[in-house]
Scaffold this motif. Structure first.
Motif, PDB file in Angstrom:
ATOM      1  N   ILE A  45      25.202  -3.595  35.986  1.00  0.00           N
ATOM      2  CA  ILE A  45      24.757  -3.360  34.614  1.00  0.00           C
ATOM      3  C   ILE A  45      25.833  -2.613  33.843  1.00  0.00           C
ATOM      4  O   ILE A  45      26.355  -1.597  34.306  1.00  0.00           O
ATOM      5  CB  ILE A  45      23.434  -2.563  34.588  1.00  0.00           C
ATOM      6  CG1 ILE A  45      22.300  -3.410  35.186  1.00  0.00           C
ATOM      7  CG2 ILE A  45      23.084  -2.151  33.158  1.00  0.00           C
ATOM      8  CD1 ILE A  45      20.975  -2.694  35.282  1.00  0.00           C
ATOM      9  N   ARG A  46      26.164  -3.137  32.685  1.00  0.00           N
ATOM     10  CA  ARG A  46      27.042  -2.416  31.761  1.00  0.00           C
ATOM     11  C   ARG A  46      26.123  -1.721  30.761  1.00  0.00           C
ATOM     12  O   ARG A  46      25.491  -2.358  29.927  1.00  0.00           O
ATOM     13  CB  ARG A  46      27.996  -3.371  31.048  1.00  0.00           C
ATOM     14  CG  ARG A  46      28.951  -2.631  30.073  1.00  0.00           C
ATOM     15  CD  ARG A  46      29.822  -3.595  29.282  1.00  0.00           C
ATOM     16  NE  ARG A  46      30.776  -4.300  30.155  1.00  0.00           N
ATOM     17  CZ  ARG A  46      30.852  -5.603  30.295  1.00  0.00           C
ATOM     18  NH1 ARG A  46      30.002  -6.385  29.648  1.00  0.00           N
ATOM     19  NH2 ARG A  46      31.745  -6.170  31.087  1.00  0.00           N
ATOM     20  N   TRP A  47      26.016  -0.401  30.894  1.00  0.00           N
ATOM     21  CA  TRP A  47      25.092   0.368  30.078  1.00  0.00           C
ATOM     22  C   TRP A  47      25.719   0.773  28.746  1.00  0.00           C
ATOM     23  O   TRP A  47      26.819   1.315  28.709  1.00  0.00           O
ATOM     24  CB  TRP A  47      24.666   1.643  30.817  1.00  0.00           C
ATOM     25  CG  TRP A  47      23.913   1.418  32.079  1.00  0.00           C
ATOM     26  CD1 TRP A  47      24.429   1.352  33.347  1.00  0.00           C
ATOM     27  CD2 TRP A  47      22.499   1.245  32.222  1.00  0.00           C
ATOM     28  NE1 TRP A  47      23.428   1.149  34.264  1.00  0.00           N
ATOM     29  CE2 TRP A  47      22.224   1.075  33.601  1.00  0.00           C
ATOM     30  CE3 TRP A  47      21.439   1.208  31.313  1.00  0.00           C
ATOM     31  CZ2 TRP A  47      20.945   0.888  34.092  1.00  0.00           C
ATOM     32  CZ3 TRP A  47      20.145   1.024  31.807  1.00  0.00           C
ATOM     33  CH2 TRP A  47      19.909   0.861  33.171  1.00  0.00           C
ATOM     34  N   ASN A  48      24.998   0.515  27.692  1.00  0.00           N
ATOM     35  CA  ASN A  48      25.351   1.058  26.385  1.00  0.00           C
ATOM     36  C   ASN A  48      24.284   2.105  26.061  1.00  0.00           C
ATOM     37  O   ASN A  48      23.119   1.757  25.856  1.00  0.00           O
ATOM     38  CB  ASN A  48      25.359  -0.039  25.313  1.00  0.00           C
ATOM     39  CG  ASN A  48      25.538   0.524  23.911  1.00  0.00           C
ATOM     40  OD1 ASN A  48      26.223   1.529  23.721  1.00  0.00           O
ATOM     41  ND2 ASN A  48      24.894  -0.100  22.932  1.00  0.00           N
ATOM     42  N   GLN A  49      24.672   3.362  26.044  1.00  0.00           N
ATOM     43  CA  GLN A  49      23.713   4.434  25.828  1.00  0.00           C
ATOM     44  C   GLN A  49      23.739   4.870  24.365  1.00  0.00           C
ATOM     45  O   GLN A  49      24.773   5.281  23.851  1.00  0.00           O
ATOM     46  CB  GLN A  49      24.037   5.613  26.738  1.00  0.00           C
ATOM     47  CG  GLN A  49      23.980   5.270  28.226  1.00  0.00           C
ATOM     48  CD  GLN A  49      24.285   6.465  29.091  1.00  0.00           C
ATOM     49  OE1 GLN A  49      23.703   7.535  28.935  1.00  0.00           O
ATOM     50  NE2 GLN A  49      25.224   6.305  30.026  1.00  0.00           N
TER      51      GLN A  49
ATOM     52  N   ASN B  73      24.361  -6.743  30.409  1.00  0.00           N
ATOM     53  CA  ASN B  73      24.482  -5.715  29.378  1.00  0.00           C
ATOM     54  C   ASN B  73      23.101  -5.200  28.990  1.00  0.00           C
ATOM     55  O   ASN B  73      22.218  -5.994  28.633  1.00  0.00           O
ATOM     56  CB  ASN B  73      25.175  -6.288  28.136  1.00  0.00           C
ATOM     57  CG  ASN B  73      26.616  -6.658  28.404  1.00  0.00           C
ATOM     58  OD1 ASN B  73      27.383  -5.871  28.922  1.00  0.00           O
ATOM     59  ND2 ASN B  73      26.976  -7.886  28.052  1.00  0.00           N
ATOM     60  N   LEU B  74      22.917  -3.885  29.081  1.00  0.00           N
ATOM     61  CA  LEU B  74      21.656  -3.278  28.664  1.00  0.00           C
ATOM     62  C   LEU B  74      21.940  -2.093  27.744  1.00  0.00           C
ATOM     63  O   LEU B  74      22.735  -1.211  28.082  1.00  0.00           O
ATOM     64  CB  LEU B  74      20.857  -2.777  29.876  1.00  0.00           C
ATOM     65  CG  LEU B  74      20.187  -3.822  30.771  1.00  0.00           C
ATOM     66  CD1 LEU B  74      19.389  -3.131  31.869  1.00  0.00           C
ATOM     67  CD2 LEU B  74      19.286  -4.755  29.975  1.00  0.00           C
ATOM     68  N   THR B  75      21.265  -2.060  26.607  1.00  0.00           N
ATOM     69  CA  THR B  75      21.366  -0.933  25.683  1.00  0.00           C
ATOM     70  C   THR B  75      20.136  -0.056  25.862  1.00  0.00           C
ATOM     71  O   THR B  75      18.998  -0.510  25.682  1.00  0.00           O
ATOM     72  CB  THR B  75      21.460  -1.420  24.229  1.00  0.00           C
ATOM     73  OG1 THR B  75      22.672  -2.161  24.062  1.00  0.00           O
ATOM     74  CG2 THR B  75      21.461  -0.241  23.263  1.00  0.00           C
ATOM     75  N   ALA B  76      20.364   1.204  26.235  1.00  0.00           N
ATOM     76  CA  ALA B  76      19.284   2.174  26.430  1.00  0.00           C
ATOM     77  C   ALA B  76      19.177   3.046  25.183  1.00  0.00           C
ATOM     78  O   ALA B  76      20.186   3.556  24.687  1.00  0.00           O
ATOM     79  CB  ALA B  76      19.565   3.034  27.649  1.00  0.00           C
TER      80      ALA B  76
ATOM     81  N   ASP C  81      22.460   1.798  39.461  1.00  0.00           N
ATOM     82  CA  ASP C  81      23.803   1.280  39.762  1.00  0.00           C
ATOM     83  C   ASP C  81      24.084   1.291  41.261  1.00  0.00           C
ATOM     84  O   ASP C  81      24.657   0.332  41.810  1.00  0.00           O
ATOM     85  CB  ASP C  81      24.863   2.104  39.031  1.00  0.00           C
ATOM     86  CG  ASP C  81      24.860   1.872  37.520  1.00  0.00           C
ATOM     87  OD1 ASP C  81      24.213   0.897  37.074  1.00  0.00           O
ATOM     88  OD2 ASP C  81      25.495   2.657  36.795  1.00  0.00           O
TER      89      ASP C  81
ATOM     90  N   ILE D 218      20.163   5.967  35.645  1.00  0.00           N
ATOM     91  CA  ILE D 218      21.285   5.027  35.570  1.00  0.00           C
ATOM     92  C   ILE D 218      22.112   5.016  36.857  1.00  0.00           C
ATOM     93  O   ILE D 218      22.361   3.941  37.422  1.00  0.00           O
ATOM     94  CB  ILE D 218      22.165   5.322  34.337  1.00  0.00           C
ATOM     95  CG1 ILE D 218      21.415   4.920  33.057  1.00  0.00           C
ATOM     96  CG2 ILE D 218      23.501   4.595  34.413  1.00  0.00           C
ATOM     97  CD1 ILE D 218      22.144   5.257  31.778  1.00  0.00           C
TER      98      ILE D 218
ATOM     99  N   LEU E 285      14.933  -1.819  38.793  1.00  0.00           N
ATOM    100  CA  LEU E 285      14.577  -1.081  37.580  1.00  0.00           C
ATOM    101  C   LEU E 285      13.178  -0.488  37.692  1.00  0.00           C
ATOM    102  O   LEU E 285      12.932   0.654  37.279  1.00  0.00           O
ATOM    103  CB  LEU E 285      14.662  -1.987  36.362  1.00  0.00           C
ATOM    104  CG  LEU E 285      16.062  -2.434  35.920  1.00  0.00           C
ATOM    105  CD1 LEU E 285      15.956  -3.475  34.806  1.00  0.00           C
ATOM    106  CD2 LEU E 285      16.895  -1.248  35.451  1.00  0.00           C
TER     107      LEU E 285
END
Length: 362
Positions: free
Chosen positions: A72-76, A35-38, A61, A57, A271
């Protein structure tokens, strides 16, 4: 008695087939989700966020999907959902975001280490050259990455999202004399260009420029054409003074250091590799969109006034030696400021840029 062939059993082959199909449908290695918050405080229409969403992104991926070990589960979180434009550095430092785009220009002394392009105006309009040179410096001079480490962050790359600063104003300004007495919004570092021509600088983020001009808080802003077109500045500041002040690095893509330490080596490499491609894409787009954005600005009702070359030179010479002031300050901190300034100017000279002042040689 007549013997018939023994009936063929379908059960055993069918069972074997099902086992084989199940084996081929399962990944060789169990996939791990990260989990990554951008984060950034600017809206998604901003060039650097738009390309983070549409290029960075998906490209990360795609490369992770090749061996299917990690996902990666992106939280934008853009446009102030978590942090404002002037809060990204602290937000990533505290872990409010895992990865993000820090606008170094609005951080004054905190990000002074990266201000060499701001300290050397009227040198280059080449965003690709500036961004590559800054990354070379980040690898060569330890103080740059140490600065980000002091804010609990890992520096991935810088970004240049503008081809050159221009002046966008409500009243028509056609010469340096027309700048006298004007209040002009800017990012912070660039406000030092204004006092020698009689203008007053007002610090603030890009997102507020439209309202500041509209309400009369300022008379204009230091901006680049792509941002002026994107943020519809022609509606409130319909005059552009084409001064070609120069390209500067304004962004850094960083990752929270605690998060980075926990990432698998394969993920870190992807990355980092894609960050460099993202850097180059932004610089390329900044260069390409510069001219077309001027046309867009004109279509929206804007007028362009070319600053005469002699006056542009006069503006450059009227400035104090910002570069040597910058370098001297870093030298006192043991950060090799003079060496960084020379390295940067040597790169500009080697690339035969239209340099108005040899900042490091005065």
């Amino acid at each position: 008695m007549k013997r018939y062939p023994k009936p063929v059993s379908l059960r055993q082959p069918l069972a074997a087939l099902l086992v084989a199909l199940a084996a081929t449908s399962m990944p060789a290695v169990a996939q791990t989700t990260i989990n990554l918050t951008a984060v950034d405080g600017y809206p998604p229409k901003s060039l650097w966020i738009k390309e983070f969403i549409e290029f960075y992104i998906p490209e990360v991926d795609k490369r992770l999907a090749k061996d299917n070990k990690y996902k990666i589960r992106w939280n934008q979180a853009w446009a102030g959902q978590i942090v404002k434009p002037n809060g990204v550095l602290e937000g990533i430092q505290k872990g409010l975001g895992d990865i993000g785009i820090v606008t170094t220009a609005i951080y004054g002394d905190k990000m002074n280490i990266l201000a060499v392009a701001y300290a050397t105006p009227f040198v280059t309009n080449d965003p690709e050259l500036v961004s590559k040179t800054i990354d070379e410096m980040a690898d060569k001079f330890p103080a740059i990455k140490k600065t980000f480490a002091s804010y609990n962050q890992v520096y991935l790359t810088n970004a240049v999202v503008l081809d050159t600063y221009q002046v966008f104003t409500k009243p028509a300004v056609k010469s340096l004399a027309g700048m006298k007495g004007l209040k002009v919004a800017g990012a912070g570092f660039n406000l030092r260009y204004l006092e020698p021509v009689g203008a007053v600088g007002v610090s603030g983020p890009l997102t507020g420029y439209y309202n500041q001009v509209q309400t009369g808080v300022v008379d204009g802003s230091l901006l680049w054409p792509e941002a002026a077109a994107t943020f519809k500045m022609a509606e409130v500041a319909p005059n552009m003074l084409k001064a070609d002040i120069g390209a500067v690095n304004t962004k850094v893509l960083t990752v929270n250091a605690d998060v980075w330490a926990k990432l698998p080596a394969e993920v870190k490499k992807i990355l980092q590799d894609v960050a460099i491609e993202y850097r180059d894409l932004l610089a390329k787009l900044a260069k390409e969109e510069g001219a077309s954005s001027v046309a867009d600005y004109k279509k929206a009702g804007g007028t362009v006034h070319d600053l005469p070359k002699a006056e542009r030179t006069a503006w450059a010479k009227a400035l104090p030696n910002l570069a040597q002031q910058w370098a001297a300050g870093l030298d006192k901190e043991g950060a090799q400021g003079s060496e960084m300034l020379k390295y940067y100017m040597d790169a500009m000279r080697a690339a035969k840029q239209p340099i108005e002042r040899q900042w490091d040689r005065e």
